[in-house]
Design a protein around this motif. Structure first.
Motif, short mmCIF file in Angstrom:
data_model
loop_
_atom_site.label_atom_id
_atom_site.label_comp_id
_atom_site.label_asym_id
_atom_site.label_seq_id
_atom_site.Cartn_x
_atom_site.Cartn_y
_atom_site.Cartn_z
N VAL A 13 19.22 36.81 29.62
CA VAL A 13 20.25 37.44 30.43
C VAL A 13 21.56 37.44 29.66
CG1 VAL A 13 21.55 37.28 32.57
CG2 VAL A 13 19.11 36.76 32.56
N PRO A 14 22.17 38.60 29.44
CA PRO A 14 23.33 38.68 28.56
C PRO A 14 24.67 38.49 29.27
CG PRO A 14 22.62 40.88 29.11
CD PRO A 14 21.67 39.93 29.81
N PHE A 15 24.65 38.12 30.55
CA PHE A 15 25.91 38.02 31.28
C PHE A 15 25.97 36.75 32.12
CE2 PHE A 15 22.98 40.85 33.61
CZ PHE A 15 22.81 40.15 34.78
N LYS A 16 27.22 36.36 32.41
CA LYS A 16 27.46 35.30 33.39
C LYS A 16 28.16 35.93 34.58
CE LYS A 16 31.66 33.92 30.89
NZ LYS A 16 32.32 32.82 30.15
N VAL A 17 28.08 35.26 35.72
CA VAL A 17 28.50 35.86 36.99
C VAL A 17 29.56 34.99 37.67
CG1 VAL A 17 27.72 36.68 39.24
CG2 VAL A 17 26.21 36.84 37.26
N ALA A 18 30.59 35.63 38.16
CA ALA A 18 31.62 34.91 38.93
C ALA A 18 31.87 35.65 40.24
CB ALA A 18 32.92 34.82 38.14
N PRO A 19 31.87 34.93 41.36
CA PRO A 19 32.20 35.58 42.64
C PRO A 19 33.70 35.86 42.70
CG PRO A 19 31.87 33.24 42.98
CD PRO A 19 31.55 33.50 41.53
N VAL A 20 34.07 37.00 43.28
CA VAL A 20 35.48 37.40 43.34
C VAL A 20 35.99 37.42 44.77
CG1 VAL A 20 37.12 39.26 42.83
CG2 VAL A 20 35.24 38.77 41.24
N ALA A 21 35.25 38.03 45.68
CA ALA A 21 35.69 38.16 47.07
C ALA A 21 34.46 38.40 47.94
CB ALA A 21 36.69 39.31 47.21
N SER A 22 34.68 38.39 49.26
CA SER A 22 33.59 38.65 50.21
C SER A 22 34.02 39.69 51.23
CB SER A 22 33.18 37.35 50.93
OG SER A 22 32.62 36.43 50.04
N PHE A 23 33.04 40.47 51.67
CA PHE A 23 33.27 41.53 52.65
C PHE A 23 32.14 41.49 53.68
CE2 PHE A 23 35.06 42.66 48.60
CZ PHE A 23 36.34 43.09 48.91
N GLU A 62 30.34 49.02 39.37
CA GLU A 62 31.59 49.61 38.89
C GLU A 62 31.99 48.94 37.59
OE1 GLU A 62 33.83 51.99 38.19
OE2 GLU A 62 33.73 52.37 40.36
N GLN A 63 32.65 49.68 36.73
CA GLN A 63 33.13 49.15 35.46
C GLN A 63 34.60 48.79 35.58
OE1 GLN A 63 31.98 51.21 31.80
NE2 GLN A 63 34.06 50.93 31.03
N GLY A 64 34.96 47.59 35.13
CA GLY A 64 36.34 47.16 35.15
C GLY A 64 37.12 47.69 33.97
N PRO A 65 38.43 47.56 33.99
CA PRO A 65 39.29 48.13 32.94
C PRO A 65 39.07 47.49 31.58
CG PRO A 65 40.56 46.74 34.43
CD PRO A 65 39.22 46.92 35.06
N VAL A 121 31.72 44.30 34.32
CA VAL A 121 30.92 45.01 35.31
C VAL A 121 31.07 44.30 36.64
CG1 VAL A 121 28.60 45.70 36.02
CG2 VAL A 121 29.30 45.91 33.62
N TYR A 122 31.37 45.06 37.68
CA TYR A 122 31.52 44.51 39.02
C TYR A 122 30.38 45.02 39.89
CZ TYR A 122 36.20 42.85 37.89
OH TYR A 122 37.26 42.18 37.32
N LEU A 150 30.99 40.55 42.85
CA LEU A 150 30.71 39.72 41.69
C LEU A 150 31.25 40.39 40.43
CD1 LEU A 150 26.94 38.91 42.39
CD2 LEU A 150 28.94 37.57 43.09
N ARG A 151 31.70 39.56 39.48
CA ARG A 151 32.17 40.05 38.18
C ARG A 151 31.22 39.54 37.08
NH1 ARG A 151 37.13 38.56 38.45
NH2 ARG A 151 36.79 36.47 37.62
N LEU A 152 30.72 40.46 36.25
CA LEU A 152 29.83 40.12 35.15
C LEU A 152 30.58 40.22 33.83
CD1 LEU A 152 27.81 40.62 37.45
CD2 LEU A 152 26.36 41.86 35.85
N THR A 153 30.53 39.15 33.05
CA THR A 153 31.12 39.11 31.70
C THR A 153 30.06 38.56 30.76
OG1 THR A 153 32.07 36.94 32.21
CG2 THR A 153 33.52 38.86 32.48
N PRO A 154 30.23 38.75 29.43
CA PRO A 154 29.21 38.30 28.49
C PRO A 154 28.92 36.81 28.59
CG PRO A 154 30.69 39.81 27.41
CD PRO A 154 31.29 39.52 28.74
N ALA A 155 27.65 36.47 28.48
CA ALA A 155 27.23 35.06 28.56
C ALA A 155 27.69 34.30 27.33
CB ALA A 155 25.71 34.99 28.69
#
Length: 372
Positions: A36-46, A350-353, A357-358, A367-372
Protein backbone atom coordinates in the motif's frame (compact mmCIF):
# COMPACT_ATOMS: atom_id res chain seq x y z
CA UNK A 1 -21.01 15.04 14.45
CA UNK A 2 -20.22 11.36 14.35
CA UNK A 3 -16.62 10.38 15.04
CA UNK A 4 -15.12 6.96 14.43
CA UNK A 5 -11.79 5.31 15.06
CA UNK A 6 -9.74 4.83 11.90
CA UNK A 7 -10.97 1.27 11.55
CA UNK A 8 -10.27 1.16 7.82
CA UNK A 9 -6.50 1.29 8.37
CA UNK A 10 -6.21 -2.38 9.27
CA UNK A 11 -7.55 -3.22 5.81
CA UNK A 12 -5.02 -1.11 3.95
CA UNK A 13 -2.32 -3.76 4.24
CA UNK A 14 -4.51 -6.27 2.46
CA UNK A 15 -4.57 -6.53 -1.32
CA UNK A 16 -7.24 -8.37 -3.26
CA UNK A 17 -5.83 -11.51 -4.83
CA UNK A 18 -6.53 -12.62 -8.38
CA UNK A 19 -9.34 -15.07 -8.99
CA UNK A 20 -7.00 -17.51 -10.70
CA UNK A 21 -9.34 -19.57 -12.89
CA UNK A 22 -8.93 -19.59 -16.65
CA UNK A 23 -12.71 -19.71 -17.10
CA UNK A 24 -13.10 -16.22 -15.59
CA UNK A 25 -12.79 -13.43 -18.20
CA UNK A 26 -9.78 -11.21 -17.58
CA UNK A 27 -11.97 -8.15 -16.98
CA UNK A 28 -13.62 -9.96 -14.07
CA UNK A 29 -10.42 -10.60 -12.15
CA UNK A 30 -9.76 -8.25 -9.22
CA UNK A 31 -6.39 -6.55 -9.58
CA UNK A 32 -3.66 -7.36 -7.08
CA UNK A 33 -2.56 -4.49 -4.90
CA UNK A 34 1.00 -5.07 -3.70
CA UNK A 35 2.37 -2.80 -0.98
CA UNK A 36 0.00 0.00 0.00
CA UNK A 37 1.67 3.24 -1.13
CA UNK A 38 -0.26 5.64 1.12
CA UNK A 39 -0.99 6.48 4.72
CA UNK A 40 -4.37 7.75 5.87
CA UNK A 41 -5.41 10.56 8.19
CA UNK A 42 -8.99 11.42 9.17
CA UNK A 43 -9.87 15.08 8.58
CA UNK A 44 -13.57 15.60 9.41
CA UNK A 45 -16.91 13.80 9.72
CA UNK A 46 -20.25 14.33 8.03
CA UNK A 47 -23.65 12.67 7.99
CA UNK A 48 -24.35 11.96 4.30
CA UNK A 49 -21.39 13.28 2.26
CA UNK A 50 -21.73 13.25 -1.51
CA UNK A 51 -19.17 15.47 -3.23
CA UNK A 52 -16.13 17.67 -2.62
CA UNK A 53 -14.19 20.38 -4.42
CA UNK A 54 -11.32 22.65 -3.42
CA UNK A 55 -11.73 26.40 -3.40
CA UNK A 56 -9.16 28.68 -5.03
CA UNK A 57 -6.15 28.92 -2.76
CA UNK A 58 -6.37 25.29 -1.74
CA UNK A 59 -6.66 25.66 2.04
CA UNK A 60 -10.41 25.14 2.10
CA UNK A 61 -12.83 22.82 0.35
CA UNK A 62 -16.58 22.58 -0.13
CA UNK A 63 -18.32 19.34 0.89
CA UNK A 64 -21.95 18.62 0.01
CA UNK A 65 -24.30 16.38 1.96
CA UNK A 66 -27.24 14.68 0.29
CA UNK A 67 -29.72 15.95 2.90
CA UNK A 68 -29.14 19.51 1.71
CA UNK A 69 -26.14 20.80 3.63
CA UNK A 70 -23.04 22.46 2.21
CA UNK A 71 -19.89 23.03 4.24
CA UNK A 72 -16.67 24.99 3.97
CA UNK A 73 -14.01 22.72 5.43
CA UNK A 74 -10.45 23.55 6.40
CA UNK A 75 -8.55 20.70 4.72
CA UNK A 76 -5.78 20.80 7.32
CA UNK A 77 -7.73 21.05 10.57
CA UNK A 78 -11.16 19.73 9.58
CA UNK A 79 -12.94 22.82 10.94
CA UNK A 80 -16.39 23.12 9.31
CA UNK A 81 -18.66 26.10 8.61
CA UNK A 82 -22.14 25.75 7.13
CA UNK A 83 -23.08 27.60 3.94
CA UNK A 84 -26.50 29.21 3.66
CA UNK A 85 -28.42 30.23 0.52
CA UNK A 86 -28.87 26.79 -1.04
CA UNK A 87 -31.71 26.13 -3.50
CA UNK A 88 -34.88 24.35 -2.46
CA UNK A 89 -34.45 20.65 -3.09
CA UNK A 90 -36.14 17.29 -2.66
CA UNK A 91 -34.44 14.63 -0.54
CA UNK A 92 -35.61 11.08 -1.24
CA UNK A 93 -33.85 7.86 -2.16
CA UNK A 94 -30.69 8.71 -4.08
CA UNK A 95 -31.79 12.30 -4.54
CA UNK A 96 -30.95 15.50 -2.71
CA UNK A 97 -27.93 17.77 -2.90
CA UNK A 98 -25.36 16.32 -5.30
CA UNK A 99 -22.20 17.59 -6.93
CA UNK A 100 -20.29 20.77 -6.12
CA UNK A 101 -17.62 22.25 -8.37
CA UNK A 102 -15.91 25.59 -8.86
CA UNK A 103 -16.68 26.88 -12.34
CA UNK A 104 -15.71 29.87 -14.46
CA UNK A 105 -15.36 33.20 -12.62
CA UNK A 106 -15.15 31.20 -9.36
CA UNK A 107 -18.87 30.52 -9.45
CA UNK A 108 -19.98 27.62 -7.24
CA UNK A 109 -22.00 25.10 -9.26
CA UNK A 110 -24.35 22.71 -7.48
CA UNK A 111 -26.41 19.81 -8.77
CA UNK A 112 -29.49 18.85 -6.83
CA UNK A 113 -32.91 17.21 -7.13
CA UNK A 114 -36.12 19.22 -7.27
CA UNK A 115 -39.69 18.02 -7.07
CA UNK A 116 -42.26 18.21 -9.87
CA UNK A 117 -45.97 17.68 -10.39
CA UNK A 118 -47.59 14.37 -9.48
CA UNK A 119 -44.77 13.10 -7.29
CA UNK A 120 -42.15 13.43 -10.02
CA UNK A 121 -38.63 14.74 -9.61
CA UNK A 122 -35.54 15.57 -11.64
CA UNK A 123 -32.01 16.81 -11.30
CA UNK A 124 -31.10 20.46 -11.76
CA UNK A 125 -27.90 22.51 -11.90
CA UNK A 126 -27.31 26.09 -10.86
CA UNK A 127 -24.65 28.42 -9.58
CA UNK A 128 -24.07 31.21 -7.08
CA UNK A 129 -21.21 33.14 -5.53
CA UNK A 130 -19.68 32.11 -2.21
CA UNK A 131 -19.52 35.15 0.06
CA UNK A 132 -17.92 35.28 3.51
CA UNK A 133 -19.26 37.81 5.99
CA UNK A 134 -17.39 37.69 9.27
CA UNK A 135 -17.36 34.01 10.21
CA UNK A 136 -20.35 33.01 8.06
CA UNK A 137 -20.66 31.85 4.46
CA UNK A 138 -23.55 32.22 2.04
CA UNK A 139 -24.22 31.27 -1.57
CA UNK A 140 -25.59 34.47 -3.04
CA UNK A 141 -27.55 35.07 -6.24
CA UNK A 142 -28.21 31.39 -6.91
CA UNK A 143 -29.45 30.81 -10.46
CA UNK A 144 -30.76 27.51 -11.87
CA UNK A 145 -29.46 27.02 -15.42
CA UNK A 146 -30.42 23.42 -16.34
CA UNK A 147 -33.06 20.81 -15.54
CA UNK A 148 -33.53 17.13 -16.35
CA UNK A 149 -36.30 16.57 -18.83
CA UNK A 150 -38.71 14.98 -18.41
CA UNK A 151 -39.26 14.81 -14.67
CA UNK A 152 -40.37 11.27 -13.80
CA UNK A 153 -41.42 9.24 -10.77
CA UNK A 154 -38.90 7.34 -8.65
CA UNK A 155 -35.89 8.40 -6.63
CA UNK A 156 -32.88 6.86 -8.34
CA UNK A 157 -30.24 7.32 -11.06
CA UNK A 158 -30.04 11.10 -11.13
CA UNK A 159 -26.26 10.95 -11.78
CA UNK A 160 -25.84 14.80 -12.00
CA UNK A 161 -22.02 14.89 -11.94
CA UNK A 162 -20.30 18.00 -13.33
CA UNK A 163 -16.90 18.61 -14.93
CA UNK A 164 -15.64 21.70 -16.74
CA UNK A 165 -13.57 20.92 -19.80
CA UNK A 166 -10.54 22.60 -21.35
CA UNK A 167 -12.92 24.04 -23.95
CA UNK A 168 -14.77 25.96 -21.23
CA UNK A 169 -17.87 23.78 -21.53
CA UNK A 170 -19.79 22.24 -18.64
CA UNK A 171 -20.02 18.46 -19.05
CA UNK A 172 -22.93 17.02 -17.11
CA UNK A 173 -24.11 13.45 -16.53
CA UNK A 174 -27.85 12.78 -16.59
CA UNK A 175 -28.93 9.32 -15.45
CA UNK A 176 -31.66 7.13 -16.92
CA UNK A 177 -33.75 7.47 -13.70
CA UNK A 178 -34.10 3.65 -13.60
CA UNK A 179 -36.44 3.86 -16.60
CA UNK A 180 -34.16 2.06 -19.13
CA UNK A 181 -35.45 3.32 -22.49
CA UNK A 182 -34.89 7.07 -21.92
CA UNK A 183 -31.17 6.44 -22.45
CA UNK A 184 -31.95 5.83 -26.16
CA UNK A 185 -34.85 8.30 -26.38
CA UNK A 186 -33.83 11.44 -28.26
CA UNK A 187 -36.81 13.47 -26.98
CA UNK A 188 -35.41 13.81 -23.42
CA UNK A 189 -32.03 14.32 -21.78
CA UNK A 190 -32.13 11.28 -19.46
CA UNK A 191 -29.35 8.70 -19.89
CA UNK A 192 -26.96 11.14 -21.57
CA UNK A 193 -23.70 13.00 -21.13
CA UNK A 194 -24.39 16.64 -21.95
CA UNK A 195 -22.10 19.47 -23.07
CA UNK A 196 -23.42 22.87 -22.05
CA UNK A 197 -22.26 26.45 -21.74
CA UNK A 198 -21.66 27.72 -18.20
CA UNK A 199 -25.17 29.21 -18.48
CA UNK A 200 -26.69 25.79 -19.18
CA UNK A 201 -27.32 26.25 -22.92
CA UNK A 202 -26.25 23.74 -25.61
CA UNK A 203 -22.56 24.20 -26.36
CA UNK A 204 -21.87 25.23 -29.98
CA UNK A 205 -20.82 22.34 -32.21
CA UNK A 206 -22.45 19.55 -30.19
CA UNK A 207 -22.95 16.29 -32.17
CA UNK A 208 -26.73 16.65 -32.52
CA UNK A 209 -26.81 20.46 -32.66
CA UNK A 210 -28.47 20.47 -36.09
CA UNK A 211 -31.45 18.59 -34.64
CA UNK A 212 -32.22 21.48 -32.31
CA UNK A 213 -34.31 21.25 -29.15
CA UNK A 214 -33.13 19.06 -26.31
CA UNK A 215 -30.91 17.01 -28.66
CA UNK A 216 -28.62 20.00 -29.04
CA UNK A 217 -27.51 19.35 -25.42
CA UNK A 218 -26.27 15.79 -26.07
CA UNK A 219 -22.59 14.89 -26.20
CA UNK A 220 -23.06 11.10 -25.91
CA UNK A 221 -26.05 8.83 -25.30
CA UNK A 222 -26.90 5.36 -23.98
CA UNK A 223 -25.83 5.75 -20.34
CA UNK A 224 -27.28 4.30 -17.14
CA UNK A 225 -26.09 5.92 -13.89
CA UNK A 226 -22.90 7.96 -14.26
CA UNK A 227 -21.46 8.87 -10.85
CA UNK A 228 -17.96 9.87 -11.93
CA UNK A 229 -16.61 12.08 -14.73
CA UNK A 230 -13.17 13.64 -15.12
CA UNK A 231 -10.80 15.05 -17.72
CA UNK A 232 -7.31 13.64 -18.18
CA UNK A 233 -4.33 15.98 -18.65
CA UNK A 234 -4.41 15.18 -22.38
CA UNK A 235 -8.00 16.47 -22.62
CA UNK A 236 -9.71 13.08 -22.89
CA UNK A 237 -12.97 12.69 -20.98
CA UNK A 238 -13.41 9.59 -18.82
CA UNK A 239 -16.40 8.43 -16.83
CA UNK A 240 -17.65 5.41 -14.95
CA UNK A 241 -21.18 4.19 -14.57
CA UNK A 242 -23.04 1.57 -12.63
CA UNK A 243 -24.25 -1.43 -14.57
CA UNK A 244 -27.36 -3.36 -13.53
CA UNK A 245 -26.44 -6.68 -11.83
CA UNK A 246 -22.76 -6.54 -12.70
CA UNK A 247 -21.35 -4.81 -15.74
CA UNK A 248 -20.05 -1.64 -14.07
CA UNK A 249 -18.05 0.32 -16.66
CA UNK A 250 -15.22 2.76 -17.24
CA UNK A 251 -15.71 4.57 -20.55
CA UNK A 252 -13.75 6.98 -22.70
CA UNK A 253 -16.39 9.48 -23.78
CA UNK A 254 -16.26 10.37 -27.47
CA UNK A 255 -18.53 12.98 -29.00
CA UNK A 256 -21.55 11.54 -30.77
CA UNK A 257 -21.11 7.94 -29.59
CA UNK A 258 -23.86 5.66 -28.29
CA UNK A 259 -22.77 3.56 -25.28
CA UNK A 260 -25.58 1.06 -25.66
CA UNK A 261 -27.67 1.09 -22.48
CA UNK A 262 -30.16 -0.62 -22.13
CA UNK A 263 -29.70 -2.56 -25.37
CA UNK A 264 -26.34 -4.01 -24.30
CA UNK A 265 -24.52 -4.45 -21.01
CA UNK A 266 -21.89 -6.79 -19.62
CA UNK A 267 -24.17 -7.29 -16.64
CA UNK A 268 -27.62 -8.84 -16.22
CA UNK A 269 -30.99 -7.47 -15.25
CA UNK A 270 -31.93 -7.73 -11.60
CA UNK A 271 -33.64 -11.06 -11.14
CA UNK A 272 -31.34 -12.73 -13.68
CA UNK A 273 -32.77 -11.58 -17.01
CA UNK A 274 -30.14 -11.65 -19.73
CA UNK A 275 -28.88 -8.54 -21.53
CA UNK A 276 -26.77 -9.00 -24.68
CA UNK A 277 -23.08 -8.25 -24.05
CA UNK A 278 -21.32 -5.37 -25.78
CA UNK A 279 -19.51 -7.55 -28.36
CA UNK A 280 -22.87 -8.64 -29.82
CA UNK A 281 -23.57 -5.07 -30.99
CA UNK A 282 -20.34 -3.52 -32.29
CA UNK A 283 -22.16 -0.35 -33.37
CA UNK A 284 -22.25 0.64 -29.68
CA UNK A 285 -19.16 2.00 -27.94
CA UNK A 286 -17.76 -0.67 -25.59
CA UNK A 287 -16.33 0.03 -22.12
CA UNK A 288 -12.57 0.13 -21.64
CA UNK A 289 -12.88 -1.65 -18.27
CA UNK A 290 -15.76 -3.53 -16.67
CA UNK A 291 -16.56 -5.56 -13.56
CA UNK A 292 -18.50 -8.71 -12.72
CA UNK A 293 -19.51 -8.84 -9.93
CA UNK A 294 -20.32 -5.16 -9.52
CA UNK A 295 -18.16 -2.75 -7.51
CA UNK A 296 -20.66 0.17 -7.65
CA UNK A 297 -18.32 2.99 -8.74
CA UNK A 298 -18.77 6.44 -7.20
CA UNK A 299 -16.57 9.50 -7.53
CA UNK A 300 -13.39 9.67 -9.60
CA UNK A 301 -10.42 11.76 -10.63
CA UNK A 302 -7.74 11.45 -13.24
CA UNK A 303 -4.71 12.05 -11.05
CA UNK A 304 -2.44 14.91 -12.16
CA UNK A 305 -0.33 15.61 -9.07
CA UNK A 306 3.32 14.98 -8.23
CA UNK A 307 2.90 13.53 -4.75
CA UNK A 308 2.13 10.08 -6.21
CA UNK A 309 4.11 10.18 -9.49
CA UNK A 310 3.35 6.51 -10.18
CA UNK A 311 -0.35 7.41 -10.49
CA UNK A 312 0.01 10.38 -12.83
CA UNK A 313 -2.55 10.24 -15.63
CA UNK A 314 -4.40 7.28 -14.06
CA UNK A 315 -7.98 7.05 -12.81
CA UNK A 316 -8.63 6.82 -9.08
CA UNK A 317 -12.20 5.83 -8.29
CA UNK A 318 -14.24 4.86 -5.27
CA UNK A 319 -16.31 1.71 -4.93
CA UNK A 320 -19.45 1.50 -2.81
CA UNK A 321 -20.48 -2.18 -2.78
CA UNK A 322 -16.86 -3.01 -3.69
CA UNK A 323 -15.63 -1.19 -0.56
CA UNK A 324 -12.34 -0.11 -2.03
CA UNK A 325 -10.24 2.53 -3.73
CA UNK A 326 -9.42 1.42 -7.27
CA UNK A 327 -6.68 2.57 -9.62
CA UNK A 328 -7.17 2.20 -13.37
CA UNK A 329 -4.03 2.41 -15.48
CA UNK A 330 -4.63 4.79 -18.41
CA UNK A 331 -2.47 4.81 -21.51
CA UNK A 332 -3.81 7.19 -24.14
CA UNK A 333 -7.23 5.88 -25.13
CA UNK A 334 -6.76 2.52 -23.39
CA UNK A 335 -7.35 1.55 -19.75
CA UNK A 336 -6.77 -1.52 -17.59
CA UNK A 337 -7.30 -2.56 -13.98
CA UNK A 338 -4.24 -1.90 -11.85
CA UNK A 339 -4.67 -1.86 -8.06
CA UNK A 340 -7.53 -2.19 -5.61
CA UNK A 341 -7.18 -1.38 -1.92
CA UNK A 342 -9.90 -2.61 0.50
CA UNK A 343 -11.49 0.23 2.47
CA UNK A 344 -14.98 1.33 3.47
CA UNK A 345 -17.66 2.41 0.98
CA UNK A 346 -16.09 5.33 -0.94
CA UNK A 347 -18.50 7.97 -2.22
CA UNK A 348 -16.10 10.63 -3.53
CA UNK A 349 -12.47 11.00 -4.63
CA UNK A 350 -10.79 14.40 -4.93
CA UNK A 351 -7.27 15.66 -5.50
CA UNK A 352 -5.83 18.22 -3.11
CA UNK A 353 -3.76 21.25 -4.16
CA UNK A 354 -0.52 19.56 -3.14
CA UNK A 355 -1.31 16.28 -4.88
CA UNK A 356 -2.86 14.66 -1.81
CA UNK A 357 -5.89 12.44 -2.38
CA UNK A 358 -9.04 13.00 -0.35
CA UNK A 359 -11.78 10.41 0.08
CA UNK A 360 -15.31 10.75 1.39
CA UNK A 361 -16.60 7.56 2.93
CA UNK A 362 -20.31 6.93 2.50
CA UNK A 363 -20.51 6.53 6.27
CA UNK A 364 -19.24 10.06 6.85
CA UNK A 365 -15.50 10.41 7.23
CA UNK A 366 -13.26 12.66 5.12
CA UNK A 367 -9.83 11.04 4.77
CA UNK A 368 -6.54 12.42 3.45
CA UNK A 369 -4.08 10.09 1.66
CA UNK A 370 -0.37 10.96 1.51
CA UNK A 371 2.64 8.81 0.54
CA UNK A 372 3.51 6.05 3.00
Amino acid sequence: MRRRALHGVMAFGLALSACGTAAVPAQDQPATGGQVPFKVAPVASFDTPWAMTFLPGGREALVSEKEGRLWVVNAATGAKTAVSGLPKLKVAGQGGLGDVVVGPQNRIYLSYVEGGDGGTSGAAVGYGRLVKTGATYALQGFKTVWRQSPKVTGNGHFSHRIAFGPDGAMYLTSGDRQKFQPAQDMTGNLGKVLRLTPEGQPFPGNPWAAKGGVQAQFYSIGHRNVLGISFAPDGKLWQHEMGPQGGDEVNLIVAGKNYGWPVVSNGSNYGGGDIPDHPTRPEFEAPKVWWNPAVSPAGMIVYSGNLFPQWKGDILMGALSGKSLIRIDVNGDQAAKAERWPMERIREVEQGPGGEVYLLEDSGRLLRLTPA
